[in-house]
Write a protein that holds these residues in place. Structure first.
Motif, PDB file in Angstrom:
ATOM      1  N   LEU A 142     -29.024  -3.606 -76.213  1.00 17.67           N
ATOM      2  CA  LEU A 142     -28.454  -2.253 -76.231  1.00 17.67           C
ATOM      3  C   LEU A 142     -27.018  -2.268 -75.732  1.00 17.67           C
ATOM      4  CD1 LEU A 142     -31.380  -0.062 -74.804  1.00 17.67           C
ATOM      5  CD2 LEU A 142     -30.546  -0.155 -77.159  1.00 17.67           C
ATOM      6  N   LYS A 143     -26.752  -3.165 -74.793  1.00 15.16           N
ATOM      7  CA  LYS A 143     -25.404  -3.220 -74.217  1.00 15.16           C
ATOM      8  C   LYS A 143     -24.367  -3.579 -75.274  1.00 15.16           C
ATOM      9  CE  LYS A 143     -25.988  -3.676 -69.359  1.00 15.16           C
ATOM     10  NZ  LYS A 143     -27.162  -4.347 -68.792  1.00 15.16           N
ATOM     11  N   ARG A 144     -24.862  -4.195 -76.363  1.00 14.67           N
ATOM     12  CA  ARG A 144     -23.912  -4.589 -77.421  1.00 14.67           C
ATOM     13  C   ARG A 144     -23.639  -3.456 -78.402  1.00 14.67           C
ATOM     14  NH1 ARG A 144     -26.345 -10.746 -77.624  1.00 14.67           N
ATOM     15  NH2 ARG A 144     -26.627 -10.566 -75.414  1.00 14.67           N
ATOM     16  N   LEU A 145     -24.356  -2.324 -78.236  1.00 13.65           N
ATOM     17  CA  LEU A 145     -24.090  -1.183 -79.138  1.00 13.65           C
ATOM     18  C   LEU A 145     -22.737  -0.577 -78.812  1.00 13.65           C
ATOM     19  CD1 LEU A 145     -27.515   0.742 -79.175  1.00 13.65           C
ATOM     20  CD2 LEU A 145     -26.580  -0.781 -80.914  1.00 13.65           C
ATOM     21  N   ASP A 146     -22.116  -0.051 -79.827  1.00 14.71           N
ATOM     22  CA  ASP A 146     -20.812   0.595 -79.636  1.00 14.71           C
ATOM     23  C   ASP A 146     -21.007   1.889 -78.836  1.00 14.71           C
ATOM     24  OD1 ASP A 146     -18.453   1.913 -79.767  1.00 14.71           O
ATOM     25  OD2 ASP A 146     -18.333   1.958 -81.984  1.00 14.71           O
TER      26      ASP A 146
END
Ligand code: F6R
Length: 622
Positions: free
Chosen positions: A138-142
């Motif tokens: 999730l941390k990689r979501l914009d």
């Protein structure tokens, strides 16, 4: 074993979650918990060891508001039963909450990697790895993207990427702090059902929590991920694109079993046996052709005739039923039968004859070892059948064909009516295969007529309850029991011993009565009762000789015999009479007093009959 519930809609989630968890109690658990979201507060997790009542008290003291939530009952695998190890587990610093059924086999290497990334673990479970893994994706979501505007596709993608890293099995329910209207469920090898309501969706690991909420369900299949909001449900395959999900109607038999005045589900289910057996036979007896018939085998009589060897597999009580089936089928049909523990069969790679046919016997249809054995034999190209109680269960769906028991929900952890229904179905199969081969019309007709009388005879065996209760109280403090029988009644002896072990925690060994001389007889003394199953069959005199061998060594004998047996009275200490039936059906009648014996000994010892320690109703881990 572990249970999952989830809710998203317009009501307070904990109402459904706690009620749903109560419905899953029968599966066995040692801790329970719920997580809800009420923005802007974030995800609130409440969990503890012990019973649902305790969780309920915690929630009464500190409510967990919100109209979206997940809940879990845990049966410990990785890490002991502690508050920390109870589910749901947070991922990251509270961005995610996860409830998980199954086992993540590569959790240690994932955990090492996540620790190196800076994740802090609070529990010893494999599940917390899943929660952190999802958080790390999730941390990689914009952060600027409007995820909802694109149908939550990036969220789906993050979950998919996390799941792809897992080896093992899972049924998952997931909450996201930053997407507080979204509930995600995912499955690989551990069942999950979505319930579709009016402006609400439910998730459950079996149908029982859904009964009374909705009768419209979607069965999530392996490798599928379901994303639901109050009014939308989308399903995608973990590695492929969207899946068109099928809404089906919840089977009326699926759950909602109430105690109906009985003290325990086990007792209720013991008494349901005549009806369960009747249901197993309904529409399957063909008097004109002196045989039995089955609608769902999906093989023609010509193909079934080609089966030169039957492999029966299952676990626990279902394995015992398989052993009864071996005696029945070999006696009536003269077709060789092998009975394999599913947990062994899945790895043993036995050399099977080309025309073998597998029957997987399972009440729940979800037992991990039985499912794996079925898949392995199917993969090798053999036809596979299920003898199963739970309609639409994984094994029922994956087998090429099968026979449902129609026994109704079995809630008691100690199996009773499923066992006698399984033995009844196997007896019908024995007649069916017999009539395909050597069994003549007259013998076939006699066998079918005996079957017709079976529910009545099991009903009369239920009248032994009070007498067995007195015997149970007499022997309740014994710490060892032997259960002995021969031929058809040997597997029933195994099953009687298993019942006692399971619910009263008393050591019991089932043995072929004569084999007892080759070792277990050393256990015999005045404090070790031997429970004999004695039918009026070809080995009657032989079993009576075995009774004498026990008496000669001072061991008390409890004998389950056929009505009118006078000879036993001068030898046995306690005698229980049941109606006589054909040899191949006798275990189905004679097991009834042994179920009572286990039940009343457990009561006398103060044990919790419906929630025996350490046990799970449906064993969905290897
Ligand atoms: C014993 C018992 C277990 C099950 C076994 C297989 O009373 O219930 O031994 O028989 O776990 O379960 P199913 O039949 O659901 O595959």
């Amino acid at each position: 074993m572990c249970g999952i519930v989830g809710y998203v809609g317009g009501r307070e989630a904990t109402e459904f979650l706690v009620q749903g968890l109560r419905r899953l109690e029968y599966r066995g658990y040692d801790s329970a918990g719920v997580a809800t979201i009420a923005p802007p507060r974030g995800i609130q997790v409440t969990k503890s060891t012990g019973r649902i009542e305790h969780l309920d008290r915690l929630l009464a003291a500190t409510p967990s508001p919100g109209s979206i939530g997940i809940g879990h009952t845990r049966w410990a695998t990785h890490g002991p039963a502690t508050d920390e190890n109870a589910h749901p587990h947070y991922g990251g610093e509270g961005a995610v909450a996860v409830a998980h059924n199954g086992v993540i086999e590569n959790y240690q290497s994932l955990k090492d990697r996540l620790i190196a990334e800076g994740y802090r673990f609070r529990s010893q479970t494999d599940t917390e790895v899943v929660a952190h893994l999802i958080d790390s994706q999730l941390k990689r979501l914009d952060p600027a993207a409007d995820i909802a505007a694109v149908d939550y596709q990036p969220l789906f993608r993050a979950v998919q990427l996390a799941l792809r890293q897992l080896q093992g099995t899972y049924g998952l329910a997931i909450l996201f702090r930053d997407y507080p209207t979204v509930l995600v469920a995912a499955r690989l090898g551990s069942p999950l059902i979505v319930g579709v309501g009016q402006g609400e969706h439910y998730v459950a690991s079996d149908a029982s929590p859904l009964v009374g909420q909705t009768d419209r369900i979607v069965r999530i299949m392996d490798n599928e991920v379901a994303l639901m909001t109050a009014d939308k449900l989308r399903v995608v395959h973990r590695d492929q694109g969207p899946v068109r999900h099928l809404v089906s109607v919840l089977d009326a038999d699926s759950g909602g079993a109430e105690l109906g005045g009985f003290a325990h589900y086990m007792l209720k289910e013991i008494f349901e046996q005549p009806e369960a057996i009747r249901n197993a036979m309904r529409g399957r007896l063909d008097m004109d052709a002196a045989t039995t018939r089955f609608g769902g085998l999906n093989l023609s009589p010509q193909q079934l005739r080609q089966a030169k060897r039957l492999i029966l597999t299952g676990c626990g009580t279902s394995w015992h039923a398989g052993l009864v089936g071996k005696y029945q089928i070999e006696a009536l049909a003269r077709v060789p039968v092998e009975v394999e523990y599913a947990s062994e069969l899945r790895y043993s790679n036995p050399p099977l004859a080309g025309n073998s046919l597998l029957f997987a016997i399972t009440q729940s249809g979800e037992t991990a070892d039985t499912l794996a054995a079925l898949r392995e034999i199917k993969r090798k190209g053999y036809p596979t059948m299920a003898i199963c109680n739970v309609v639409g269960s994984t094994i029922a769906q994956e087998a090429d064909g099968g026979i449902y028991l129609h026994a109704g929900p079995e809630i008691g952890v100690a199996s009773t009516k499923a066992f006698t229904s399984q033995c009844t179905v196997l007896a019908m199969l024995a007649i069916y295969f017999g009539r395909l081969h050597h069994l003549g019309y007259d013998a076939g007709l006699r066998a079918v007529e005996e079957l017709q009388e079976l529910p009545g005879k099991v009903g009369r065996a239920l009248e032994t309850g009070e007498a067995v209760k007195r015997i149970a109280e007499k022997y309740a403090q014994a710490n060892n029991f032997l259960y002995l029988g021969r031929q058809f009644n040997f597997p029933a002896a195994l099953e009687g011993a298993l019942k006692l072990k399971e619910i009263s925690y008393v050591h019991a060994e089932g043995y072929p009565a004569a084999e007892m001389k080759h070792g277990p007889i050393a256990l015999v003394d005045e404090n070790t009762p031997s429970v004999f199953l004695i039918a009026r069959d070809s080995v009657y005199d032989k079993v009576m000789a075995n009774v004498q061998e026990i008496k000669a060594r001072g061991g008390p004998v409890i004998a389950v015999v056929c009505e009118g047996d006078r000879r036993i009275r001068s030898v046995a200490d306690d005698v229980i009479e049941v109606p006589a039936t054909a040899d191949f059906l006798q275990p189905i009648v004679s097991i009834v007093p042994l179920q009572f014996l286990a039940y009343y000994i457990a009561l006398a010892r103060g044990c919790d009959v419906d929630k025996p320690r350490n046990l799970a109703k449906s064993v969905t881990v290897e």
